[in-house]
Design an enzyme around this catalytic site. Structure first.
Site, mmCIF file in Angstrom:
data_model
loop_
_atom_site.group_PDB
_atom_site.id
_atom_site.type_symbol
_atom_site.label_atom_id
_atom_site.label_comp_id
_atom_site.label_asym_id
_atom_site.label_seq_id
_atom_site.Cartn_x
_atom_site.Cartn_y
_atom_site.Cartn_z
ATOM 1 N N LYS A 10 0.813 -1.219 0.000
ATOM 2 C CA LYS A 10 0.000 0.000 0.000
ATOM 3 C C LYS A 10 0.846 1.269 0.000
ATOM 4 O O LYS A 10 0.387 2.315 -0.433
ATOM 5 C CB LYS A 10 -0.968 -0.027 1.173
ATOM 6 C CG LYS A 10 -2.015 -1.120 1.005
ATOM 7 C CD LYS A 10 -3.159 -0.990 1.970
ATOM 8 C CE LYS A 10 -4.254 -1.996 1.648
ATOM 9 N NZ LYS A 10 -3.847 -3.397 1.954
HETATM 10 C C1 LIG Z 1 -4.523 -4.453 1.533
HETATM 11 C C2 LIG Z 1 -3.795 -5.719 1.425
HETATM 12 C C3 LIG Z 1 -4.247 -6.747 0.583
HETATM 13 C C4 LIG Z 1 -5.534 -6.639 -0.194
HETATM 14 O O1 LIG Z 1 -5.464 -5.671 -1.203
HETATM 15 P P1 LIG Z 1 -6.814 -5.082 -1.833
HETATM 16 O O2 LIG Z 1 -6.348 -3.948 -2.667
HETATM 17 O O3 LIG Z 1 -7.658 -4.628 -0.681
HETATM 18 O O4 LIG Z 1 -7.461 -6.172 -2.593
HETATM 19 C C5 LIG Z 1 -3.489 -7.890 0.490
HETATM 20 N N1 LIG Z 1 -2.352 -8.035 1.195
HETATM 21 C C6 LIG Z 1 -1.893 -7.074 2.003
HETATM 22 C C7 LIG Z 1 -0.647 -7.313 2.770
HETATM 23 C C8 LIG Z 1 -2.582 -5.876 2.142
HETATM 24 O O5 LIG Z 1 -2.127 -4.928 2.951
#
Ligand SMILES: *Cc1c(COP(=O)(O)O)cnc(C)c1O
Length: 471
Positions: A113
């Site tokens: 993210k």
């Molecule tokens: C947020 C997250 C996900 C999921 O991603 P989305 O964009 O919500 O589908 C998967 N793995 C990790 C480590 C995350 O932080």
């Protein structure tokens, strides 16, 4: 480039007009009027660009109301070796020929993210300086969004962050990472409930237009379109790293929760990136796998939402999924609005008997799910075979991705977090704890700063009112 709403109730807007908000006034999500198409000449020209230059090419296709030189500078300041640990930003690790892991987790909070959020922080600051405005960011997190938003916004002038998280549901590492921030513009609010309660509060506050306007509320959760745009870049980068020529196709395996990451892959494919399959992996909270295997989208209640060892995927509704359904219906906003009026009440919609269900395959989608046992086996197996350690979320992607692996089609599994964040499960899988990157050794012992509140939008509004920046 103009943006419209998936529910049809928003006049076309520019990128900076949708940048600071997530939802459209009609409750839908902002989406480009049409997707930019990349020609094969452009694709060839992009193959040898570094991350920053590639990011500029991709992002400028979606952002045409920030002067190009400013946008280029913002991108260069965001994607540095200093912030992301190496000059490649998203290095590709080859486990064996045709099987790769795309490293997306080398930013400040060790999860993918950061790639979007660091850009968002700089775009927000740029825009606020320009307009002299201020912003109170309200977000919901199941773990990684929150810390990544806070690390992107900490210390930024004119910005405060109010981050809701489900009390006691995040890993110790994730909790410590967020709650140890002492910056005065960061407010951690632990909610007595699960992630979806937090998300519902964000929606309720955002739907109170007067409050939202008076308190200059903005969001950073995964419905923010700028985040999707930033994530499109690494699908291109990963494609170029795993192939020799643009005649090749690749497949991506994507650990999914809110459908934000894979939505970016969907858009990259719509732009013309040669993606064969987008392989969606869920954990035990398999609402998306259920849709792609049965055609029924059935949001779960909060009590049905399981607390798992890949907690950042513990969701019961996938907010970005609406964007895909908009495309699946050939952009039938009326239909989307009708289905989501049910979804917003916790009800299902059923495409099992509709031709649209088969059309999901035309968009390249495949899906599967993982559980704690398969996750642990996958971590152990990948470590034994390749001496590579992956986290629980990445393991979910690897498990489902490998099941669909095809000869001659490189499979790129997206690494969404580093194993150090989820050391309990790593210990269970291989018998020892993963190494922590420098600077994280003492994290859980740092003093924490947070408040605990009931799952009630009124309570949160009162808290924001008390602590927000007053114009
Ligand atoms: C947020 C997250 C996900 C999921 O991603 P989305 O964009 O919500 O589908 C998967 N793995 C990790 C480590 C995350 O932080």
């Amino acid at each position: 480039m103009h943006y419209i709403s998936t529910r049809g109730g928003m006049p076309p807007k520019t990128f900076t007009e949708i940048l600071l908000s997530g939802l459209s006034p009609d409750g839908g999500l902002a989406i480009p009027e049409t997707y930019p198409k990349i020609t094969s000449v452009e694709l060839s020209n992009w193959r040898n660009l570094n991350y920053q230059a590639l990011a500029f090419e991709v992002i400028s296709r979606f952002v045409d109301d920030i002067p190009k030189d400013d946008l280029r500078r913002i991108i260069q300041q965001t994607y540095t070796a200093e912030i992301f640990g190496n000059a490649d930003i998203t290095p590709l690790k080859t486990l064996e020929p045709g099987l790769h892991i795309l490293g997306l987790s080398n930013g400040p909070t060790l999860a993918f993210k950061d790639i979007a959020m660091q850009l968002l922080g700089n775009l927000f600051q740029y825009q606020l300086i320009k307009t002299g405005d201020e912003l109170n960011i309200l977000g919901a997190t199941s773990g990684d969004t929150g810390s990544s938003a806070e690390y992107a916004m900490r210390g930024k002038q004119g910005i405060r962050v109010f981050m809701l998280s489900p009390l006691g549901k995040m890993s110790r590492f994730q909790t410590a990472q967020m709650f140890s921030l002492q910056d005065e513009n960061i407010f951690n609010i632990a909610i007595r409930g699960v992630f979806d309660d937090c998300q519902d509060i964000v929606k309720a506050v955002s739907n109170d237009h007067a409050f939202k306007k008076d308190h200059r509320i903005g969001t950073v959760n995964s419905i923010n379109w700028a985040r999707i745009v930033a994530q499109i870049v690494y699908y291109f980068k990963g494609y170029f790293a795993a192939t020799q020529t643009n005649d090749e196709q690749v497949s991506f395996a994507v650990p999914s929760g809110n459908f934000g990451n894979i939505c970016a892959g969907h858009v990259a494919r719509m732009m013309g990136l040669p993606i064969k399959h987008l392989i969606l992996a869920t954990n035990e909270n398999d609402v998306l796998d259920e849709f792609f295997s049965t055609g029924i989208y059935r949001p779960r209640t909060t009590t049905e939402t399981k607390h798992t060892s890949s907690p950042s995927m513990d969701i019961s509704k996938a907010s970005n999924f609406e964007r895909f359904i908009f495309d699946l219906t050939d952009r039938n906003a009326k239909q989307v609005a009708q289905w989501w009026s049910a979804v917003d009440l916790g009800k299902a919609f059923d495409l099992s008997a509709s031709p649209l269900f088969h059309k999901t395959k035309d968009f390249g989608f495949l899906s599967g799910s993982s559980n704690h046992a398969t996750r642990i086996v996958t971590i152990r197996d990948i470590y034994k075979r390749y001496q590579v350690l992956v986290d629980t979320h990445t393991a979910d992607g690897l498990k489902v991705g490998q099941a669909y692996r095809e000869a001659g089609v490189p499979l790129i599994c997206l690494e969404t977090a580093l194993p150090a964040k989820f050391s309990e499960s790593i210990q269970e899988a291989i018998g020892f704890e993963p190494e922590r990157p420098a600077g994280f050794e003492n994290l859980e012992n740092l003093p924490q700063r947070f408040v605990i509140k009931d799952s009630d939008a009124k309570v949160i509004k009162a808290y924001i009112n008390e602590h927000s920046i007053k114009p």
